[in-house]
Motif scaffolding. Structure first.
Motif, PDB file in Angstrom:
ATOM      1  N   ILE A  16      -5.812 -18.810 -26.183  1.00  0.00           N
ATOM      2  CA  ILE A  16      -4.839 -17.387 -25.836  1.00  0.00           C
ATOM      3  C   ILE A  16      -3.534 -17.994 -25.696  1.00  0.00           C
ATOM      4  O   ILE A  16      -2.617 -17.344 -26.067  1.00  0.00           O
ATOM      5  N   LEU A  17      -3.605 -19.236 -24.822  1.00  0.00           N
ATOM      6  CA  LEU A  17      -1.985 -19.755 -24.690  1.00  0.00           C
ATOM      7  C   LEU A  17      -1.347 -19.966 -26.048  1.00  0.00           C
ATOM      8  O   LEU A  17      -0.219 -19.457 -25.938  1.00  0.00           O
ATOM      9  N   TRP A  44       8.286  -4.791 -30.729  1.00  0.00           N
ATOM     10  CA  TRP A  44       8.067  -4.575 -29.172  1.00  0.00           C
ATOM     11  C   TRP A  44       6.787  -4.209 -28.988  1.00  0.00           C
ATOM     12  O   TRP A  44       6.154  -4.669 -27.948  1.00  0.00           O
ATOM     13  N   GLY A  45       6.005  -3.405 -29.698  1.00  0.00           N
ATOM     14  CA  GLY A  45       4.432  -3.186 -29.636  1.00  0.00           C
ATOM     15  C   GLY A  45       3.655  -4.686 -29.308  1.00  0.00           C
ATOM     16  O   GLY A  45       3.013  -5.171 -28.698  1.00  0.00           O
ATOM     17  N   PHE A  46       4.014  -5.324 -30.416  1.00  0.00           N
ATOM     18  CA  PHE A  46       3.142  -6.594 -30.733  1.00  0.00           C
ATOM     19  C   PHE A  46       3.590  -7.724 -29.678  1.00  0.00           C
ATOM     20  O   PHE A  46       2.948  -8.405 -29.099  1.00  0.00           O
ATOM     21  N   GLY A  47       5.071  -7.586 -29.234  1.00  0.00           N
ATOM     22  CA  GLY A  47       5.433  -8.604 -28.540  1.00  0.00           C
ATOM     23  C   GLY A  47       4.996  -8.108 -26.980  1.00  0.00           C
ATOM     24  O   GLY A  47       4.617  -9.247 -26.185  1.00  0.00           O
ATOM     25  N   LEU A  48       5.020  -7.185 -26.621  1.00  0.00           N
ATOM     26  CA  LEU A  48       4.452  -6.703 -25.216  1.00  0.00           C
ATOM     27  C   LEU A  48       2.822  -6.898 -24.902  1.00  0.00           C
ATOM     28  O   LEU A  48       2.485  -7.340 -24.062  1.00  0.00           O
ATOM     29  N   LEU A  49       2.218  -6.760 -26.328  1.00  0.00           N
ATOM     30  CA  LEU A  49       0.925  -7.129 -26.086  1.00  0.00           C
ATOM     31  C   LEU A  49       0.680  -8.708 -26.030  1.00  0.00           C
ATOM     32  O   LEU A  49      -0.134  -9.134 -25.191  1.00  0.00           O
ATOM     33  N   ALA A  50       1.617  -9.305 -26.659  1.00  0.00           N
ATOM     34  CA  ALA A  50       1.639 -11.002 -26.466  1.00  0.00           C
ATOM     35  C   ALA A  50       1.573 -11.247 -24.998  1.00  0.00           C
ATOM     36  O   ALA A  50       0.775 -12.150 -24.342  1.00  0.00           O
ATOM     37  N   LEU A  64      -1.060 -12.984 -22.505  1.00  0.00           N
ATOM     38  CA  LEU A  64      -0.714 -14.190 -21.892  1.00  0.00           C
ATOM     39  C   LEU A  64      -0.816 -14.125 -20.495  1.00  0.00           C
ATOM     40  O   LEU A  64      -1.343 -14.965 -19.771  1.00  0.00           O
ATOM     41  N   GLY A  65      -0.196 -12.987 -20.223  1.00  0.00           N
ATOM     42  CA  GLY A  65      -0.222 -13.020 -18.314  1.00  0.00           C
ATOM     43  C   GLY A  65      -1.557 -12.696 -17.804  1.00  0.00           C
ATOM     44  O   GLY A  65      -1.706 -13.357 -16.777  1.00  0.00           O
ATOM     45  N   SER A  67      -8.139  -9.108 -19.563  1.00  0.00           N
ATOM     46  CA  SER A  67      -7.781 -10.138 -20.691  1.00  0.00           C
ATOM     47  C   SER A  67      -8.662  -9.731 -21.950  1.00  0.00           C
ATOM     48  O   SER A  67      -8.229  -9.646 -23.142  1.00  0.00           O
ATOM     49  N   ALA A  68      -9.819  -9.398 -21.671  1.00  0.00           N
ATOM     50  CA  ALA A  68     -10.924  -8.994 -22.850  1.00  0.00           C
ATOM     51  C   ALA A  68     -10.384  -7.949 -23.447  1.00  0.00           C
ATOM     52  O   ALA A  68     -10.603  -7.789 -24.767  1.00  0.00           O
ATOM     53  N   GLY A  69     -10.175  -6.817 -22.551  1.00  0.00           N
ATOM     54  CA  GLY A  69      -9.560  -5.818 -23.359  1.00  0.00           C
ATOM     55  C   GLY A  69      -8.314  -5.932 -24.434  1.00  0.00           C
ATOM     56  O   GLY A  69      -8.342  -5.330 -25.499  1.00  0.00           O
ATOM     57  N   LEU A  70      -7.495  -6.887 -24.094  1.00  0.00           N
ATOM     58  CA  LEU A  70      -6.570  -6.950 -24.769  1.00  0.00           C
ATOM     59  C   LEU A  70      -6.762  -7.965 -25.991  1.00  0.00           C
ATOM     60  O   LEU A  70      -6.436  -7.739 -27.035  1.00  0.00           O
TER      61      LEU A  70
END
Length: 204
Positions: free
Chosen positions: A90-91, A112-118, A122-123, A147-150
């Motif tokens: 994931i990192l 923005w959608g995919f960036g915030l998902l990333a 990661l977080g 994390s699993a949901g993402l």
């Protein structure tokens, strides 16, 4: 109820394994033939692209194993090693997806959608692993569920995308799926955490 629960577990395993293996089709078919919609990333940001399309499916395959209670109980060492591989995958895949989001030719809303998902991926994963290293297992479990949901966004994206492309077209459909693939997942995850028997930090 037991039957329904087993069917849900089977469906998660089936979807995770199926989508991950389908995502690796580029190894046999090539990027142009299998992922023409995003193939430009392979030229413009090659490292980020291949890190994402190689390691994100690996994280998706490993994710169900981390929720296999029997494995955690009987082989905690295996659980920890799978967790390490999951975290590293994931990192690298998350950094790759963040760079791809910055360089997308789609709309800024999609970026923005995919960036915030990333960032969320990661977080939540990084914080969950840090909690495990601190011995705060109840909090670790809750954050790894997030994390699993993402991670499962890889599945929901592929469920929604064909329908959105058919009804809205590629540009609008891709913009919407950049948010639809993960925001509802987080909502469902939080609902699950509130109503389930996953211990809260206060209860622990």
């Amino acid at each position: 109820m037991v039957y329904v629960s087993r069917m849900r577990v089977f469906l998660v395993w089936f979807l995770c394994l199926g989508v991950a293996l389908a995502s690796w089709r580029f190894m046999a078919l090539g990027v142009e033939a299998s992922m023409d919609f995003v193939a430009y990333h392979a030229v413009e940001r090659r490292w980020a692209f291949f890190a994402h399309i190689t390691l994100a499916p690996l994280a998706l395959i490993l994710m169900p194993f981390q929720f296999w209670k029997g494995l955690r109980t009987r082989r905690p060492d295996v659980h920890r090693w799978i967790g390490r591989v999951y975290g590293v995958s994931i990192l690298l895949a998350g950094i790759g997806s963040l760079l791809m989001a910055f360089g997308t030719t789609s709309s800024p809303v999609a970026a923005w959608g995919f960036g915030l998902l990333a960032v969320a991926w990661l977080g939540s994963t990084g914080y969950g692993i840090w909690l495990a290293r601190q011995g705060r297992i109840a909090e670790h479990q809750r954050w790894m569920i997030r994390s699993a949901g993402l991670t499962f966004a890889a599945v929901t994206l592929r469920v929604y995308l064909p329908f959105l492309f058919m009804t809205l077209g590629e540009e609008a459909g891709y913009t919407l799926v950049a948010w639809l693939c993960w925001v509802p997942n987080l909502v469902v995850t939080e609902w699950f955490l509130r109503r389930s028997n996953v211990p809260s930090p206060a209860a622990a």
